[in-house]
Design an enzyme around this catalytic site. Structure first.
Site, PDB file in Angstrom:
ATOM      1  CG  HIS A  40       0.312   6.062  -0.566  1.00 19.36           C
ATOM      2  ND1 HIS A  40      -0.787   6.664  -1.152  1.00 19.36           N
ATOM      3  CD2 HIS A  40      -0.140   5.553   0.624  1.00 19.36           C
ATOM      4  CE1 HIS A  40      -1.844   6.538  -0.366  1.00 19.36           C
ATOM      5  NE2 HIS A  40      -1.479   5.859   0.712  1.00 19.36           N
ATOM      6  CG  HIS A  51      -1.715   1.167   1.499  1.00 25.13           C
ATOM      7  ND1 HIS A  51      -3.083   1.192   1.357  1.00 25.13           N
ATOM      8  CD2 HIS A  51      -1.368   2.426   1.907  1.00 25.13           C
ATOM      9  CE1 HIS A  51      -3.541   2.401   1.663  1.00 25.13           C
ATOM     10  NE2 HIS A  51      -2.525   3.168   2.001  1.00 25.13           N
ATOM     11  CD  GLU A  52       1.755   3.547   3.647  1.00 19.36           C
ATOM     12  OE1 GLU A  52       2.070   4.647   3.158  1.00 19.36           O
ATOM     13  OE2 GLU A  52       0.660   3.345   4.209  1.00 19.36           O
TER      14      GLU A  52
END
Length: 377
Positions: free
Chosen positions: A146, A142-143
């Protein structure tokens, strides 16, 4: 490592081959509303240069020094299992430069990706202790999602503007103007979180693990007391329940948040995982990074508008149903208005209607037969 072996307090699972996505563009997994904003910003000549020039005004250097001095930097000697996950996530999403990652002492489970010149990833001890290996892999992905999308730049600006709004609150209209920008940025950022959830699924390639992670963030480390299917039913109840008063309260509750509610994120991710778009990515058919320069701003805005329209058309929320009824010219709209808020509850009986108008929600009575919304449809 054998099955069941404990490593840094996390139960290890047998390693398995995961698909890799060479040259993948972040456009492949971005939510349409997120993608349209990013494509437009990337088309602005000199935009990145201007934002990086602002780095001297933003607290980025201070944040980097803070994490370097008062957190633990992930490496092959510290939190090695997280370092392996980070490198694996960057390998799967083909992110050439691995962002530095820090573990920060904080009992609240949280993770973030910030930075203008280069992204840095921070995870809290509360999150590391809460999630198992596969759930944590989805969070790391997820990060990294980003970072690949460039969200860290705008997240840093959002943090700065939020801080600035507090400082200028005494200036007439100054706070109002900045909070208007912050509100718009938060709406975009909530959509960017849905994008990053998709990136986490592409990295972990285990939908149930992604769901468990979101469920644990909502309810803590009591997995034996929780059920993913029941958790998803909460999302459906949240969307469909109540009347117009509840719809307004939902909007007011979400406005100050940078993240969507966890049940909503879980439902959105499950819906995306069932789409043809996700399957095509897993089959190796996805937009490439070297094609980003040719992406059409107009087309991405059209996709974003279509996504919002689809959400309204298929939503079970009473307010969204009202909007859809107005657009479709529902015959019983006047009667429902006369009956007041109670006329818009999901369980309210409806009089017989004539032939269905194209584009109106089927029945409109909250029977649950409607097809779930499709992102990017």
């Amino acid at each position: 490592m054998s099955d069941g072996q404990q490593h840094h307090g996390h139960e290890s699972v047998p390693s398995r081959q995961r698909r890799r996505f060479p040259g993948i563009s972040s456009r492949a997994y971005e939510h349409p509303a997120d993608r349209s904003a990013l494509v437009a910003l990337r088309k602005l000549s000199g935009f990145d240069t201007v934002f990086k020039a602002l780095s001297g005004l933003l607290p980025e250097r201070s944040l980097r020094l803070l994490f370097l001095s008062d957190s633990v930097r992930v490496s092959d000697r510290q939190f090695a299992h997280l370092n392996d996950m980070l490198r694996d996530a960057c390998h799967i999403l083909d992110l050439e430069k691995v962002p530095p990652m820090y573990v920060n002492q904080d009992p609240n489970p949280n993770a973030m990706c910030i930075g203008l010149d280069e992204p840095i990833i921070v995870v809290t001890t509360g999150l590391v202790e809460l999630l198992d290996e596969e759930e944590m892999r989805a969070v790391v992905g997820h990060e990294v999602g980003h970072a690949l999308s460039g969200h860290s730049v705008y997240r840093t600006v959002l943090l700065f503007l939020t801080s600035l709004a507090v400082r200028v609150a005494w200036i007439p209209l100054g706070n109002f103007a900045i909070m208007a920008i912050v509100t718009a940025l938060r709406e975009w950022f909530r959509k960017s979180e849905l994008s990053a959830d998709r990136a986490g699924l592409l990295v972990g390639q285990d939908l149930r693990a992604s769901m468990r992670g979101l469920m644990k963030i909502a309810g803590g480390n009591h997995l034996h007391e929780m059920n993913v299917d029941a958790f998803l039913e909460q999302a459906d109840e949240y969307e469909a329940g109540g009347d117009l008063r509840d719809s307004v309260l939902k909007i007011l509750n979400v406005l100050p948040r940078s993240h969507p509610f966890t049940t909503v994120r879980a439902a959105e991710l499950q819906r995306w995982a069932a789409t043809r778009d996700y399957q095509r990515i897993m089959d190796g058919h996805y937009p490439r990074r070297d094609e980003d320069k040719d992406a059409s701003v107009r087309e991405t805005w059209r996709e974003s508008a279509s996504s919002y329209a689809g959400d309204v058309r298929t939503s079970k929320d009473p307010l969204m149903k009202l909007v859809n009824d107005i657009a479709g010219g529902a015959g019983d709209l006047g009667d429902r208005v006369r009956r007041g808020f109670g006329g818009f509850t999901s369980s309210a009986p409806r009089p017989p209607r004539g032939p269905q108008e194209p584009g109106t929600a089927s029945g409109g009575g909250g029977t649950g037969d409607e097809e779930p919304p499709r992102d990017g449809a």
